[in-house]
Design a protein around this motif. Sequence first.
Motif: not given
Length: 328
Positions: A139, A143, A209
């Motif tokens: 993650k 990001y 994601l």
Amino acid sequence: MQNIVSFIVRKSVRLVSLLFAICVITFVLISQSPIDPIQAYIGADMMRVGPEQRDKIAENWGLNEPPAVQFFRWGASVLQGDLGTSMIYRRPVTEIISEKFLHSLALMIIAWILSGIVGFTLGIAAAMKKGKWQDRIIKGYCYTLASTPAFWMGLLLLMVFAVWLDWFPIGMGVPAGVLAEDVTLADRIKHLFLPALTLSIVGVANIALHTRQKLIEVLSSEYILFAKAKGEKGFTLLWRHGLRNISLPAITLHFAAFSELFGGAVLAEQVFSYPGLGQATVEAGLRGDVPLLLGLVIFSSIFVFVGNLMADLISFVVDPRMKEKRSL
């Protein structure tokens, strides 16, 4: 079959209206640009060209006419299949687009495939390890990528792999000073690698994601809990019950990402001086090449539209809920 045909017809009507609006807006912006196309056309010989020669150049390219007349004359030629002649290359716009598109197509296809495979795999891995350190790392990585501009990633890869390590060439599509017939496939691949890697790395985040979120929703559903109660777990559970439910949304999103891929290609090609559509678009805009810029706008709009259309068709054909919505 009839539903699919009507669906494509409606999309085609939207495409025609979209192309008209984009061409009008682009032409208005170009006409209001501070760039003098005649001066850009003359280039370094500007001081040697007198007013009479400038007037002849303007007359030859139709630049002495009002913008509205120029636009409708250009539109009439487009309806006949003629996109005009590039002021920069002195060649038909269709020839330039077809030549540049081959370079950009190879770049975008490789980046599109790599980003899809890597993003889908990372999304599955993160969902299967939800809440653990693997999930947090993936993650955080996604990001970071989602907020990373393509040109910055390209400059970073260029600095590391081309300048510091000297593993790959700094730029261009082929080695400098080498005849076209002497360029090998290995040479083309070496020059293609870093731009393709730049686009694929940037494109991973959305797929990863989205896949992670969809798989988490699937794993928390009732039929998955029932499968777990029967003793299924791990890869077997994912293969039998998870992949089928997350593949379609991931594929649809990946096809819809064509617009982002094309926009990223423009920046990547500028960083690596790669001879594709992106570099031609920037050059046409900076030098006021109206026929080439409008031709590229039309082509890129159709390219992005086709990607979105393919995504919609996949959903329309595979997902029965889409058919029910269209029939209501």
